[in-house]
Write an enzyme that holds these catalytic residues in place. Structure first.
Site, PDB file in Angstrom:
ATOM      1  N   HIS A 254      13.855  35.521   4.492  1.00  0.00           N
ATOM      2  CA  HIS A 254      14.684  36.605   3.972  1.00  0.00           C
ATOM      3  C   HIS A 254      13.956  37.289   2.816  1.00  0.00           C
ATOM      4  O   HIS A 254      13.046  36.721   2.222  1.00  0.00           O
ATOM      5  CB  HIS A 254      16.018  36.010   3.486  1.00  0.00           C
ATOM      6  CG  HIS A 254      17.065  37.041   3.247  1.00  0.00           C
ATOM      7  ND1 HIS A 254      17.401  38.003   4.162  1.00  0.00           N
ATOM      8  CD2 HIS A 254      17.880  37.232   2.179  1.00  0.00           C
ATOM      9  CE1 HIS A 254      18.372  38.760   3.680  1.00  0.00           C
ATOM     10  NE2 HIS A 254      18.679  38.311   2.470  1.00  0.00           N
TER      11      HIS A 254
ATOM     12  N   ASP B 206      21.352  41.479  -3.125  1.00  0.00           N
ATOM     13  CA  ASP B 206      20.896  41.398  -1.736  1.00  0.00           C
ATOM     14  C   ASP B 206      21.461  42.556  -0.950  1.00  0.00           C
ATOM     15  O   ASP B 206      22.614  42.527  -0.521  1.00  0.00           O
ATOM     16  CB  ASP B 206      21.337  40.061  -1.124  1.00  0.00           C
ATOM     17  CG  ASP B 206      20.727  39.865   0.251  1.00  0.00           C
ATOM     18  OD1 ASP B 206      20.068  40.797   0.750  1.00  0.00           O
ATOM     19  OD2 ASP B 206      20.918  38.779   0.821  1.00  0.00           O
TER      20      ASP B 206
ATOM     21  N   CYS C  66      15.882  42.746   6.921  1.00  0.00           N
ATOM     22  CA  CYS C  66      16.069  42.524   5.491  1.00  0.00           C
ATOM     23  C   CYS C  66      14.957  43.100   4.641  1.00  0.00           C
ATOM     24  O   CYS C  66      15.198  43.604   3.554  1.00  0.00           O
ATOM     25  CB  CYS C  66      16.282  41.049   5.205  1.00  0.00           C
ATOM     26  SG  CYS C  66      14.979  39.999   5.834  1.00  0.00           S
TER      27      CYS C  66
END
Lengths: 672, 350
Positions: free
Chosen positions: A470, A485, A426
């Protein structure tokens, strides 16, 4: 006469058996502390034990005053050296433990034994400065049992077994438990009386204030709990919508994202957004129980508008300009706070300042040229920010691959990732996406925190673990910050179902062996344990004045002092009454079933007008009764005969027959 | 009671300072006297047991408060809980300490007579009903030496189905007898700090106990001349007769066959046995024989010779003003002589 007094005083000396118990109890109380103290203290403890046992064996003498002084000075010097002269909790506890250990060497009389045990109780209390888990409390309870048992053996002169001793020590503490609970619940809580230093605590956990490729990948492998959340009112958002913001990183050096220099976590309290007067439809009210991570930042959903901390955390919490929560000091002990978050639609945002705008678009020149060029080309191609974002996400969706073990990246990390490796985690996606956005002229920043959570139905809360760490991006569009995202473009499962679904077999093994493939019963057990820990934290560790008043209001119908006083006195009275009946019972030797049957029989005979005298045995009385009451002769003879069997044969079958005969008297027993 | 008593082995009388209760204790004792008159059997219970924390108990309370301050300062609920646990433990230990003494039944079983200057051993019978037994109880008379005992729990056995029998356990508590006569040992203290030493539970009992204290034997010359002579009842005694009448220190010229060789062999000195004539067949211990001594020492001397004759196997009688015991020689006789000496009222002798 002098000799007898001397002999009497001998009773007050520590006997061998006491000594062993005291050493064991001391060991139980001391071991958890030794893990937090310099290593040489283990040796010192062992040495003192050996010395004391040698004294018992007659091989060594008690230390003289001079020796004791030297030992004490050596300990203080050792502590000064080990802690470099700092004054804090650990050196103080070190000092306590030293005194505790050295006391062993002058253990002669009962009084010394008692002093040793008293220090033992302080040591048990000191354990809680470091750890307060449920298991630790359980261990402390066991330590108390050991201490009380050792204590009782000092005064116990009869020879009884180890189990008996442990049992009576345990029972004594058990008797004290209800009273303790009442005091714990009802006694008023005061704030700290004076300032005290806090323990230094363990190393920092969670992410740091910078983000380089590979940082989160390490964190995700940890199985620890980051925090637990319970939503107090209203619906909890779906896990895919739970973005727990921790830090905003807005400065990029070509490889690492950091906090910009202007950004000050502590002071800025002016929020960028204020709630709209008509808003408030989508408010989320939730309580976070944060595990200590030694950083000042806290976690909340966007956008927090109000936060209150529990009294026991002793910290004030601020909301920063960027909508983040920050505590005054690094979080060194478990902390609980309640947040009210509003959705972005219900807020009025103030515009970005010019300097801020520049900061949010800045990219270091000469780094990641390809990415910068691509961003600029998009800007020229699409104009509308929404279109640019869509293009970027589409780009990611082509042939990128989500993995925990991405290839190592060099200087132009974003370029290498976007065009060469195309495999990442991520932080790679967030980092490169933010670079592309900035190149395309959209103010962008990287946000690190946690995403998702595991619902625990037992206690209705969400557990967010370190593996939920994250990173994502926030972009300034339409005069407000919006979350994008990029990871979801590549691995939507990561967002929808958590990390274990998003990884392939090989990666899953990396995320804690066995953690995700655990058998179902183990998973259920773990969930249950976590729930127990949560309840423990919520009701025991964070029980404070406000919880107390809630409880009083619910149970007593108010929080006036007279109600509390009456409840306290009433409970104590009931409890002491109970104790008096249970513990004292002046003639309360417990009766065996046989004795009960005999009592019943005596009663029956009394109603018939016959009394069995104290010295009269059952058989003698039964024969006497048989003489006088012919109609009961058979039953009486049976009782006499069986009671003699019981007396001489000591057979349990006979005992049962006798009980039956006594109970159904004056009817004769059935002969089988 | 039946053990042979060797007067020479008796330790010299100790001059023990008269013990007087402090003023506070006097009030306390007066109060106790009002509440419980002397009795031969006492059951311990809430009417006669008192509890108060010991020094260590207050220390422990201080420790609990210390932990409370620590817990409050660190806002640490578990340390607070520990401090509350310790306070509760202190409270609970009051009950445990009380329960350790409650239900005990104390009965006076008797006392062995003793000589003045010796310890009188009072035998008490203790019985209890507590299943756990009663531990570490200190018992002493006022001013006496303490001793500890445990009351073992009555063994739960199926062999006693009537369940009425109560085993009792004898304990011996000693009190110093400083004077002859009757010894009332005073109040009996029973105390215990079991199980934790934080709370002291105690009682002062008025027990109806009494012991006879014989005079302390005092070695003096036995005046052979005066044997019954002054009484004039049996005619003129003549030394040199056939009947043994006493001992006197050997003087040159005494016949060798009259030397008390037994005494000599025991290195008790050289004595001559004196023999009175047939008219005075019996040996008499007489008040008048020791007129040169003060009255109490006179009784001591009589006591010494009574024991001595008993040991030598010589029948002897006792003549005291207003009391006469005919000569005899057995345990019963010795006891009646000794108790006559113990009870003798010197004021009667004028």
């Amino acid at each position: 006469m002098d000799a007898s007094i001397e002999a009497f005083e001998q009773h007050k000396l520590i006997r061998h058996e006491n000594l062993l118990w005291l050493i064991v109890a001391q060991g139980v109380a001391i071991v958890p502390l030794l893990f937090h103290l310099p290593l040489w203290m283990w040796l010192m403890w062992l040495g003192a034990m050996v010395w004391r046992l040698r004294i018992y064996a007659g091989k060594l003498a008690f230390p003289t005053t001079v020796t004791k002084f030297i030992l004490g000075t050596a300990c203080v010097a050792g502590l000064m050296l080990s802690y470099r002269g700092q004054v804090g909790v650990e050196p103080m506890i070190g000092f306590l433990v030293c005194a505790f250990i050295l006391k062993l060497l002058e253990l002669r009389t009962h009084k010394d034994g008692l002093l040793l045990l008293f220090i033992g109780f302080i040591a048990v209390g000191a354990q809680f400065l470091f750890t307060q888990t449920f298991l630790m409390a359980f261990y402390a309870w066991a330590s108390c049992v050991a201490l009380v048992t050792a204590w009782q053996t000092i005064y116990l002169t009869r020879r009884v077994g180890v189990i008996y001793k442990l049992k009576s020590g345990f029972l004594m503490l058990l008797h004290a438990l209800p009273l303790m609970v009442v005091m714990f619940v009802i006694m008023p809580r005061l704030g700290p009386l004076w300032h005290v230093p806090l323990p230094q605590g363990a190393g920092q956990t969670g992410f740091s204030d910078s983000l380089s490729p590979g940082d989160l990948g390490q964190l995700v492998k940890s199985q620890g709990t980051a925090f637990r959340v319970s939503f107090n009112a209203g619906q909890a958002p779906s896990p895919s919508g739970m973005y727990w913001r921790g830090l905003v990183l807005d400065e990029f050096d070509g490889r690492t994202w950091r906090l910009s220099a202007q950004w000050d976590m502590r002071l800025k309290n002016g929020q960028r957004f204020v709630p709209k007067p008509a808003g408030g439809n989508n408010l989320m009210d939730y309580t976070v129980q944060l595990e200590p991570h030694q950083y000042p930042w806290l976690f909340a959903l966007a956008e927090p508008i109000k936060v209150t901390s529990a009294k026991t955390t002793r910290q004030n919490i601020h909301i920063t300009q960027q909508g983040l929560l920050t505590a005054h000091h690094p979080v060194a002990s478990r902390m609980q706070y309640t947040v009210l978050s509003a959705s972005a639609d219900d807020l009025t945002w103030s515009a970005l300042g010019a300097a801020e705008h520049t900061q949010l678009l800045r990219l270091p020149t000469g780094t990641n040229p390809q990415a910068q060029a691509l961003g600029q080309s998009w800007r020229e191609q699409y104009q509308a920010p929404q279109a640019i974002i869509a293009a970027a996400l589409k780009w990611y969706n082509q042939d990128f691959y989500y993995t925990l073990e991405p290839p190592v990246l060099g200087k132009h990390s974003v370029d290498e990732f976007l065009w060469t490796t195309k495999r990442g985690f991520c932080e790679h996606f967030a980092s490169s996406f933010a670079v592309l956005m900035r190149a395309a002229g959209i103010p962008a920043r990287v946000v690190v925190g946690y995403q998702g959570g595991t619902y625990n139905a037992l206690e209705d809360y969400w557990r967010v673990s370190q593996s939920d760490a994250h990173a994502w991006v926030e972009v300034w569009i339409a005069k407000r910050w919006q979350r994008v995202d990029p990871t979801s473009a590549v691995a939507p499962q990561r967002i929808e179902q958590g990390i274990d679904r998003a990884l392939d077999e090989q990666d899953r093994a990396l995320v804690g062996a066995g953690h995700y493939q655990a058998p179902q019963w183990l998973g259920a057990l773990r969930e249950r344990m976590d729930a127990a820990g949560y309840v423990w934290n919520r009701w025991v560790l964070n029980y404070d004045t406000s919880k107390q008043s809630d409880l009083f209001a619910r149970w007593l119908g108010g929080t006036e002092p007279w109600r509390i006083g009456a409840a306290f006195i009433g409970l104590i009275a009931v409890m002491l009454g109970g104790y008096t009946l249970w513990v004292i019972r002046p003639h309360g030797a417990r009766k065996t079933p046989l004795q009960k049957a005999i009592k019943q029989f005596d009663k029956t005979c009394l109603t018939l007008g016959y009394r069995r005298y104290r010295e009269e045995s059952l058989a003698v009385f039964a024969y006497r009764l048989a003489e006088q009451k012919r109609e009961y002769q058979a039953a009486c003879h049976d009782i006499a005969r069986i009671s003699e069997h019981v007396l001489y044969r000591e057979d349990h079958a006979d005992e049962r027959t006798l009980m039956a005969a006594l109970k159904q008297f004056p009817k004769p027993i059935h002969h089988p | 009671m039946d053990a042979p008593i060797n007067p020479a082995a008796i330790a010299p009388l100790k001059a023990s300072a008269p013990l007087k209760p402090s003023r506070w204790q006097q009030y306390f004792f007066k109060w106790i006297d009002k509440r419980s008159p002397p009795a031969a059997t006492v059951l311990l219970g809430r009417k006669n047991l008192y509890t108060f924390p010991t020094v260590m108990g207050f220390g422990f309370l201080g420790l609990s408060l210390l932990l409370w301050v620590l817990g409050t300062n660190y806002q640490n609920n578990l340390i607070l809980a520990l401090s509350y646990l310790l306070i509760s433990l202190l409270v609970v230990s009051i009950l445990h300490t009380y329960a350790n003494l409650a239900g005990l039944n104390i009965r006076v079983a008797g006392a062995k007579p003793a000589f003045a200057g010796e310890q009188v051993h009072f035998v008490l019978e203790v019985s209890g009903t507590r299943a756990k037994g009663n531990d570490n109880i200190v018992v002493r008379w006022w001013g006496g030496d303490p001793m500890t005992f445990d009351f073992e729990p009555p063994a739960v056995s199926t062999s006693q189905p009537t369940g009425t029998s109560q085993q009792s356990q004898p304990i011996t508590v000693s009190q110093m007898a400083s004077r002859r006569g009757y010894l009332r040992p005073g109040k009996l203290l029973l105390e215990s700090t079991y199980p934790l030493g934080l709370i002291r539970c105690w009682t002062w009992l008025n027990l109806d106990a009494c012991a006879v204290v014989y005079p302390k034997p005092l070695k003096a010359d036995f005046p052979a001349i005066s044997l019954g002579a002054k009484q004039g009842q049996h005619g003129e005694p003549t030394t040199g007769g056939d009947d043994f009448s006493g001992l006197k220190e050997y003087r040159a010229g005494d016949p060798i066959k009259h030397i008390a060789w037994k005494h000599y062999a025991r290195e008790q000195g050289l004595y001559s046995k004196e023999y009175a004539s047939a008219q005075e067949a019996d040996t008499w211990l007489q008040w008048q024989s020791f007129l040169h001594l003060p009255p109490e020492e006179r009784l001591s001397a009589l006591c010494y010779w009574a024991l001595e004759f008993d040991r030598l196997g010589v029948p002897y009688g006792l003549r005291l003003p207003g009391k006469q015991l005919p000569p005899g020689l057995d345990d019963g006789h010795r006891l009646s002589v000794l108790s006559a000496l113990a009870r003798f009222d010197t004021s009667l002798a004028g």
